[in-house]
Every structure is written in structure tokens, then in C-alpha cells.
Design a protein around this motif. Structure first.
Motif, mmCIF file in Angstrom:
data_model
loop_
_atom_site.group_PDB
_atom_site.id
_atom_site.type_symbol
_atom_site.label_atom_id
_atom_site.label_comp_id
_atom_site.label_asym_id
_atom_site.label_seq_id
_atom_site.Cartn_x
_atom_site.Cartn_y
_atom_site.Cartn_z
ATOM 1 N N TYR A 223 0.650 -1.116 -0.019
ATOM 2 C CA TYR A 223 -0.112 0.123 -0.081
ATOM 3 C C TYR A 223 0.805 1.400 0.113
ATOM 4 C CZ TYR A 223 -3.590 -3.240 1.591
ATOM 5 O OH TYR A 223 -4.332 -4.378 1.892
ATOM 6 N N PRO A 224 0.358 2.245 -0.663
ATOM 7 C CA PRO A 224 1.120 3.555 -0.639
ATOM 8 C C PRO A 224 1.312 4.135 1.069
ATOM 9 C CG PRO A 224 -1.167 3.732 -1.670
ATOM 10 C CD PRO A 224 -0.689 2.552 -1.402
ATOM 11 N N LEU A 225 2.394 4.655 1.353
ATOM 12 C CA LEU A 225 2.353 5.192 2.706
ATOM 13 C C LEU A 225 1.981 6.647 2.562
ATOM 14 C CD1 LEU A 225 6.017 4.224 3.548
ATOM 15 C CD2 LEU A 225 4.095 3.035 4.179
ATOM 16 N N LYS A 226 1.190 6.926 3.607
ATOM 17 C CA LYS A 226 0.418 8.008 3.599
ATOM 18 C C LYS A 226 0.660 9.085 4.955
ATOM 19 C CE LYS A 226 -3.786 6.756 3.157
ATOM 20 N NZ LYS A 226 -5.053 6.498 2.887
ATOM 21 N N ALA A 227 0.452 10.252 4.896
ATOM 22 C CA ALA A 227 0.852 11.066 5.972
ATOM 23 C C ALA A 227 -0.297 10.981 7.123
ATOM 24 C CB ALA A 227 0.897 12.393 5.642
ATOM 25 N N SER A 228 -1.329 10.522 6.720
ATOM 26 C CA SER A 228 -2.493 10.444 7.582
ATOM 27 C C SER A 228 -3.475 9.277 7.284
ATOM 28 C CB SER A 228 -3.323 11.979 7.877
ATOM 29 O OG SER A 228 -4.174 12.130 6.805
ATOM 30 N N SER A 293 -5.713 1.903 7.022
ATOM 31 C CA SER A 293 -5.268 2.018 8.203
ATOM 32 C C SER A 293 -3.767 1.818 8.443
ATOM 33 C CB SER A 293 -5.619 0.639 8.795
ATOM 34 O OG SER A 293 -7.127 0.381 8.817
ATOM 35 N N GLN A 294 -3.394 2.904 9.602
ATOM 36 C CA GLN A 294 -1.975 2.885 9.781
ATOM 37 C C GLN A 294 -1.296 1.553 10.351
ATOM 38 O OE1 GLN A 294 -0.943 6.126 12.294
ATOM 39 N NE2 GLN A 294 1.456 5.712 12.277
ATOM 40 N N LEU A 311 -2.952 -13.200 11.153
ATOM 41 C CA LEU A 311 -1.660 -12.823 11.327
ATOM 42 C C LEU A 311 -0.715 -13.167 10.286
ATOM 43 C CD1 LEU A 311 0.620 -13.100 14.413
ATOM 44 C CD2 LEU A 311 1.596 -14.039 12.399
ATOM 45 N N TYR A 312 -0.905 -14.406 9.697
ATOM 46 C CA TYR A 312 0.021 -14.607 8.451
ATOM 47 C C TYR A 312 -0.396 -13.925 7.128
ATOM 48 C CZ TYR A 312 1.486 -18.485 11.325
ATOM 49 O OH TYR A 312 2.089 -19.149 12.455
ATOM 50 N N HIS A 313 -1.867 -13.550 7.015
ATOM 51 C CA HIS A 313 -2.528 -12.945 5.848
ATOM 52 C C HIS A 313 -1.935 -11.570 5.919
ATOM 53 C CE1 HIS A 313 -4.527 -16.591 5.022
ATOM 54 N NE2 HIS A 313 -5.332 -16.372 6.051
ATOM 55 N N TYR A 314 -1.844 -10.791 7.286
ATOM 56 C CA TYR A 314 -1.437 -9.481 7.237
ATOM 57 C C TYR A 314 0.133 -9.229 6.822
ATOM 58 C CZ TYR A 314 -5.098 -7.805 10.556
ATOM 59 O OH TYR A 314 -6.266 -7.476 11.163
ATOM 60 N N ALA A 315 0.850 -10.444 7.002
ATOM 61 C CA ALA A 315 2.300 -10.426 6.493
ATOM 62 C C ALA A 315 2.519 -10.135 5.202
ATOM 63 C CB ALA A 315 2.955 -11.618 7.189
ATOM 64 N N ALA A 316 1.317 -10.441 4.238
ATOM 65 C CA ALA A 316 1.457 -9.965 2.888
ATOM 66 C C ALA A 316 1.738 -8.767 2.487
ATOM 67 C CB ALA A 316 0.260 -10.481 2.249
ATOM 68 N N SER A 317 1.467 -7.684 3.530
ATOM 69 C CA SER A 317 1.294 -6.268 3.155
ATOM 70 C C SER A 317 2.627 -5.709 3.750
ATOM 71 C CB SER A 317 0.095 -5.591 4.120
ATOM 72 O OG SER A 317 0.442 -5.373 5.473
ATOM 73 N N ASN A 318 2.521 -4.508 3.640
ATOM 74 C CA ASN A 318 3.934 -3.412 3.738
ATOM 75 C C ASN A 318 3.486 -2.753 5.017
ATOM 76 O OD1 ASN A 318 2.179 -1.998 2.560
ATOM 77 N ND2 ASN A 318 3.781 -0.711 1.832
ATOM 78 N N LYS A 319 2.244 -3.008 5.681
ATOM 79 C CA LYS A 319 2.057 -2.430 7.109
ATOM 80 C C LYS A 319 2.548 -2.436 8.441
ATOM 81 C CE LYS A 319 -1.682 -0.009 5.208
ATOM 82 N NZ LYS A 319 -2.060 1.465 5.394
ATOM 83 N N PRO A 320 2.796 -1.956 9.458
ATOM 84 C CA PRO A 320 3.295 -2.330 10.584
ATOM 85 C C PRO A 320 2.061 -3.296 11.214
ATOM 86 C CG PRO A 320 2.770 -0.071 10.531
ATOM 87 C CD PRO A 320 2.509 -0.424 9.187
ATOM 88 N N ILE A 321 2.493 -4.289 11.862
ATOM 89 C CA ILE A 321 1.587 -5.119 12.527
ATOM 90 C C ILE A 321 1.814 -5.645 13.818
ATOM 91 C CG2 ILE A 321 1.008 -7.711 12.293
ATOM 92 C CD1 ILE A 321 2.106 -7.494 9.508
#
Length: 390
Positions: A223-228, A293-294, A311-321
């Protein structure tokens, strides 16, 4: 190889087991193997049906059918008996789950035979639970004309040690049923290392068949990183009080007065004004919420050896978990999850959660999808069990 993948969880039912199955199927198919899927047709079930779920490309799909008597009881609510059915159906279901080891799909599993498949001979058959009746279906297929060089059983929750069991049958009876299923397979793969160890102790004479492999995700989600963000954090999954204690997370969000969203089935009432509470949402909506979501939050079970598939499905993303550690094996679970070098952790207390969220809100760390959980890598390891087990 020619592979038959059997799961009696419909492929368009949005559950953790379905996402795990789809990821493994796609990983195996991408390696050049021919995969036929035997499953149940998806009924118009408002709780689980998710038409936004893409089915695996290039895989043949065959169907078992649920006996019409069940479909009549479970899905027809029209006519003058509508009110009576509405009152009686929950009781009937409760009684069924109390006295039955399997769910209703056992009726379809019992009718499985070679006419449901597109071939009679396979290099490998994989049966995946939940539901456990998937393994029974393969047992019937092999008895009624199909053959395979290797049968691999792929297990999420075990049977005897499943913390969600509602049956009145005592553990030793469940153990006898479970052993009768396990002993027929050539290889049994568990998705939790703790369940794997537990099963090795419970079924020592069969433990040489057992293996462990973590759950793969389906695809990278960068996902693109956003300021908010619309939400500082999101929790996407069921949170019934019997298995997960979400109140400390709710209290922490209330203390911080930050926007958050909980989406999933529950019996818990959430009263914090800053939390948007939704029922279970489609996979397309999950990805939209993740985008907005941040921080993605995963809450471990209050007891037992299973790790939530989310938990494992979240790990597909570049989001903090953020993984909230809980349960009677929380120390060992944290040690295991730290090996992925992908998650942040805290204990399941409101103060610990609030402190960790504040820290993560100001953190500038950059994350990548975990290569250890990539579906192709997991599929290679899964198929390699056939070689190692001989």
C-alpha cells in the motif's frame, strides 16, 4: 504432478481456512502442477459468502453436494412456518453440535466417490480442514475407486485439542476418532508449531508422519504510505469472548482517543466512541480497511496452541503489524513469531497496548511482505514433504 485438493469449505466462504487453502492451491499451481479442487458449492449464506474472493485460475473445480434435507432445514425460511423455524433452528443447530463430532458437511463427505472426480488416479491427494470432514471425504474416495501415491492431510485446528469444540463427547472419544482419521494418511501437516508438538505427544505412534508449515498469504499487498489515515489501527477478524479477550485493546484505544475499526463476528459489546464496529466484511472490504489503516492488529487466542491465520495474511502487506500476545503459551509463541522479523509485540493489557500503539504511531520503520510466508515458497516446502517422507 496431478493433484486433487479436497476441502469441504466452499471456496467463496470468507474464512481463514479458505484463504489458507486458496494460497496453497495457487502456490502449488504456480509451480506447474495440475490441481483439481473438490469442494462444496457455496450456498447463499449471508455470514460467510464473499463473491469478491477470486477463485484459483487454471484449476479444475468439481463439487460434492449437501443432501437436500439439510439445505431445506438450513436455508428455507419462507412460508407459514417461518417463525417456528426461526425459533427452532438455533436450538437444532446447538443440539447437533453438542452430539456430533463433525459439522453438517459430514453428510456430503459420506457420499464422496469416484464419480465426483475428473480422474481416478492422482500423484497426490491433499485434504484440508477445517472442516475435518474433508479428510473423511478422501477416505471415502480412496475406498470407492480413486487412488493416489500420497495422501497429505492439511490441518488447521486439531480435533481433540480444539478450543472451539462444542461437542459433549469426552476428550478420549474425540482422540479415538482423530486417530482413526490420522492413521490413514501418509503425511499430516499442521499450521502451528505448537499444535504439531502437542499432536506428537498425543499420538506418539503416528508422530513420524507429522510435519509443520506456517500459513502462506495469497499475494503481496503493498500500500502507498500516507501522512494520515482514516484509522490509526484496525482489528479484522472474529473476537468471541470464549477464545479472544479484546477488551484491553478496546480500553487502550479509548484511552488514546484514536480512530480505530473492529470488523468481525463477536458476542462482545464495544462501547468506545472512537471505535467503528462492523460485522464480518468481504475480502475486498478488508483490503480497503487495510489501505485506510496505519497499524494492523492481531490478537492471539486466550488459550490453546493455534495462531490466528489473520496474522500470516497481514504479513503479505507493507503495513506495521501489532501482535498482542496472550494465552497459556504466550512466551513460546512470541519467541516463534520473532523469527519472522516482521511483527511488533506487546502483552494483552490496556497499558501495554496503549504504550505500544503510541510508539508505533511515531515510528518511521519500513516493512516488506514476509518472504518466509510467500505462497510459492510454502508450496515448495509442502510438496517437499513427499520427498522427505519417501
Amino acid at each position: 504432478m496431478k493433484i486433487l485438493f479436497v476441502t469441504l469449505k466452499p471456496l467463496q466462504f470468507n474464512t481463514s481456512a479458505t484463504l489458507r487453502n486458496l494460497a496453497l492451491i495457487e502456490g502449488i499451481a504456480s509451480l506447474g502442477h495440475s490441481v483439481e479442487i473438490l469442494t462444496l458449492p457455496a450456498t447463499d449464506n449471508a455470514q460467510w459468502l464473499d463473491k469478491s474472493l477470486d477463485l484459483p485460475a487454471g484449476c479444475a473445480v468439481s463439487y460434492l453436494t449437501v443432501p437436500g434435507s439439510y439445505q431445506s432445514v438450513a436455508h428455507n425460511h419462507q412460508g407459514r412456518f417461518r417463525k417456528i423455524k426461526k425459533l427452532l433452528l438455533p436450538l437444532i443447530r446447538r443440539l447437533y453440535h453438542w452430539f456430533s463430532i463433525h459439522d453438517f458437511t459430514i453428510m456430503a463427505a459420506g457420499k464422496a466417490d469416484k464419480r465426483h472426480c475428473q480422474s481416478l488416479e492422482y500423484d497426490m491427494i491433499i485434504s484440508s480442514s477445517d472442516p475435518k470432514s474433508s479428510h473423511i471425504a478422501v477416505k471415502k474416495l480412496l475406498k470407492r475407486g480413486c487412488s493416489a501415491k500420497v495422501w497429505i492431510q492439511y490441518w488447521g485446528d486439531p480435533l481433540m485439542a480444539d478450543i472451539t469444540n462444542k461437542t459433549v463427547w469426552p476428550s478420549f472419544v474425540l482422540g479415538l476418532f482423530e486417530r482413526s482419521i490420522l492413521r490413514k494418511a501418509d503425511i499430516i501437516v499442521y499450521v502451528s508449531p505448537f499444535t504439531y508438538r502437542q499432536q506428537c505427544q498425543a499420538f506418539k505412534s503416528l508422530s513420524d508422519k507429522f510435519a509443520f508449515l506456517p500459513i502462506p498469504y495469497r499475494k503481496h499487498k503493498v500500500y502507498p504510505l500516507k501522512a494520515s489515515y482514516r484509522y490509526v489501527c484496525s482489528y479484522l477478524g472474529d473476537y468471541y469472548s470464549k477464545s479472544r479477550n479484546i477488551l484491553p485493546l478496546s480500553q487502550a484505544i479509548g484511552q488514546l482517543a484514536i480512530p480505530a475499526v473492529f470488523a468481525g463476528n463477536t458476542d462482545v459489546e464495544i462501547n468506545e466512541d472512537s471505535i467503528t464496529v462492523l460485522q464480518r466484511v468481504t475480502q475486498a472490504e478488508v483490503e480497503q480497511i487495510e489501505y485506510e489503516s496505519q497499524i494492523l492488529v492481531c490478537l492471539l487466542n486466550s488459550r490453546g496452541s493455534q495462531i490466528p491465520g489473520k496474522l500470516y495474511h497481514y504479513a503479505a502487506s507493507n503495513k506495521p503489524i501489532l501482535v498482542i500476545i496472550d494465552g497459556d503459551q504466550k512466551k513460546r509463541m512470541r519467541q516463534y513469531l520473532e523469527t519472522f522479523d516482521r511483527f511488533e509485540f506487546c502483552d494483552n493489557t490496556s497499558d501495554a497496548i496503549a504504550g505500544k500503539i503510541k510508539q508505533m504511531m511515531s515510528d518511521q520503520s519500513v516493512y516488506d511482505p514476509s518472504p518466509k510466508l510467500d505462497p510459492v515458497n510454502i508450496a515448495k516446502e509442502f510438496l517437499d514433504f513427499k520427498v522427505r517422507k519417501g
